[in-house]
Structures are given as structure tokens and as C-alpha cells.
Design a protein around this motif. Structure first.
Motif, PDB file in Angstrom:
ATOM      1  N   ASP A   1      28.165 -21.952   0.910  1.00  0.00           N
ATOM      2  CA  ASP A   1      28.395 -22.305   2.305  1.00  0.00           C
ATOM      3  C   ASP A   1      29.431 -21.371   2.927  1.00  0.00           C
ATOM      4  N   ASP A   2      29.177 -21.003   4.184  1.00  0.00           N
ATOM      5  CA  ASP A   2      30.128 -20.182   4.967  1.00  0.00           C
ATOM      6  C   ASP A   2      30.463 -18.868   4.270  1.00  0.00           C
TER       7      ASP A   2
ATOM      8  N   GLY B   1      30.127 -15.020   4.157  1.00  0.00           N
ATOM      9  CA  GLY B   1      29.775 -13.880   4.988  1.00  0.00           C
ATOM     10  C   GLY B   1      29.228 -12.730   4.162  1.00  0.00           C
TER      11      GLY B   1
ATOM     12  N   ASP C   1      31.979 -10.899   2.120  1.00  0.00           N
ATOM     13  CA  ASP C   1      32.981 -11.732   1.449  1.00  0.00           C
ATOM     14  C   ASP C   1      33.010 -11.538  -0.061  1.00  0.00           C
TER      15      ASP C   1
ATOM     16  N   ALA D   1      22.489 -21.388  10.270  1.00  0.00           N
ATOM     17  CA  ALA D   1      23.911 -21.069  10.137  1.00  0.00           C
ATOM     18  C   ALA D   1      24.724 -22.261   9.664  1.00  0.00           C
ATOM     19  N   THR D   2      24.066 -23.398   9.388  1.00  0.00           N
ATOM     20  CA  THR D   2      24.779 -24.591   8.943  1.00  0.00           C
ATOM     21  C   THR D   2      24.206 -25.082   7.623  1.00  0.00           C
ATOM     22  N   CYS D   3      24.897 -26.050   7.032  1.00  0.00           N
ATOM     23  CA  CYS D   3      24.681 -26.451   5.645  1.00  0.00           C
ATOM     24  C   CYS D   3      23.305 -27.044   5.364  1.00  0.00           C
TER      25      CYS D   3
ATOM     26  N   THR E   1      20.004 -25.085   6.159  1.00  0.00           N
ATOM     27  CA  THR E   1      19.810 -23.963   5.242  1.00  0.00           C
ATOM     28  C   THR E   1      19.146 -24.428   3.958  1.00  0.00           C
TER      29      THR E   1
END
Length: 220
Positions: free
Chosen positions: A67-68, A70, A73, A105-107, A110
Motif C-alpha cells: 500500500d502507498d 511509490g 520508493d 490509487a486506493t487499497c 486495487t
């Protein structure tokens, strides 16, 4: 070294993926992709080519959903501030892709997209974020990735564990109590079958522990 020395086009790669998926569904062998030479970006990356030197019964795919996360990252993708040595090692031993798209773009959306291969808006509950209760979710009969490749779905977070095989789900929460649910008739997971299906519970628990034994433990 494979005899296929030309760089794969996007169309050719898509076709190869389709053939591999069909072979998996039929139980046929599929050759693993050749390992990347280095996780760093740039010309040092080895082109994606099929390798016929190491035949295997099925593809060996490890999919990690973060999650989250990039695109920059991970240190394997050039992050100067975050070090991810274990993921970098996987990148060196496998294939490092540089272009991809997430279903959302969200949990939760996805995950719906990952499980079904469809846009999340096309499934019931696919756009809910967060999912407020267990009355909204994916129908148990809906085709999913797990059903297509006939593999277990393994899940682990600190203090919780789960494994799904077919319509059966094994779960242990922070209470430490093992539970078993038949999702075919109990999508909300309200009827614990652990006491009436002890053999199945033991089978799924053993399967979870076998997968977990090959993973790194959580830091103390």
C-alpha cells in the motif's frame, strides 16, 4: 542462453503472457524468465527474454502488494533514502519491470482488480474504500486469479494470518483462535466451521505454516 536474442515487443510479451497463463491452466510447463543482471536502472539491465534452460512445471511468481508504494520508493529503482536489500535481491534474481499500472490509487479497489483482472468498478464492492462491513464484497463464485492458477491465497500481517483454498478460508486473529469458514455459503464469515471440520482446518493451517516458514520473520 535462449535462442531468442531479439528484444521482445510489447505485443509479443503480451502474447507470451497469454500462452503462459493458458499453459498454467492446462497444467503444462512454463519456462521462467531469465534473471536480471542488476537491479539498477539504465543500460546495465538485461533485456527481458525467455529462458528454456531451466524447465519447471509451473511459473514461480511471488507477488507482493504494498500500500502507498511509490515507483521510486525501493532502492532497486533508484531511491537514495530507502534501503530495501531483500527486495533488491529478488529483483536481481528475477525480472525487474519498469512500466506498470495499478487498478486504483486506493487499497480495496486495487485488491479487487488484482484478484479478478477487471476494473474494480465492474465488481460489487470494488469501489468501496474502506469496506465498512462484510455485507459488501466479491461474490464467491466470481472467477479470480487464485481459481485460475489453482493456488492458495496466503495472507500475513503482524498478529493475524489467513489462507484461502477454494471456497475454504483459514483465519487466526489477534485472539490466537483458529477459525475456518466456508465462503461458498458464508461470505460474511459468521459461521465458524473449525469444530466440525477439524481435518480441513489442520490441512489449511499446515499449508499456511509451510509458506510462512520460507519467509523472513517480523522484526522483534
Amino acid at each position: 542462453m535462449s535462442s531468442y536474442e531479439n528484444k521482445l515487443s510489447r505485443r509479443a510479451f503480451t502474447g507470451a503472457v497469454g500462452v503462459a497463463a493458458a499453459a498454467t491452466a492446462a497444467g503444462l510447463g512454463a519456462a521462467p524468465a531469465q534473471a536480471a543482471e542488476t537491479p539498477s536502472a539504465g543500460p546495465a539491465d538485461r533485456e527481458f527474454r525467455a529462458s528454456r534452460g531451466r524447465p519447471s512445471r509451473r511459473p514461480n511468481i511471488l507477488f507482493i502488494l504494498g500500500d502507498d508504494l511509490g515507483w521510486a520508493d525501493l532502492s532497486a529503482y533508484g531511491s537514495p533514502h530507502i534501503r530495501t536489500p531483500n527486495l533488491d535481491r529478488l529483483a536481481r534474481q528475477g525480472v525487474r519491470f519498469t512500466d506498470a499500472y495499478s487498478g486504483s490509487a486506493t487499497c480495496s479497489p486495487t485488491r479487487f482488480s488484482l484478484y479478478t483482472g477487471r476494473y474494480p468498478a465492474r465488481t460489487r464492492g470494488g469501489l468501496a474504500e474502506p469496506i465498512a462491513d462484510r455485507s459488501v464484497g466479491l461474490e464467491p463464485t466470481h472467477p479470480t486469479l487464485e481459481k485460475a492458477v489453482e493456488r492458495d491465497l496466503f495472507w500475513r500481517v503482524r498478529g493475524e494470518r489467513a489462507l484461502r483454498r477454494g471456497n475454504w478460508k483459514y483465519y487466526r486473529g489477534k485472539s490466537g483462535r483458529d477459525q475456518l469458514f466456508d465462503l461458498a455459503g458464508d461470505i460474511r464469515e459468521q459461521a465458524d466451521k473449525a469444530t466440525v471440520e477439524p481435518a480441513r482446518l489442520a490441512e489449511l493451517r499446515a499449508a499456511w505454516e509451510a509458506v510462512n516458514a520460507g519467509l523472513l520473520p517480523y522484526p522483534a
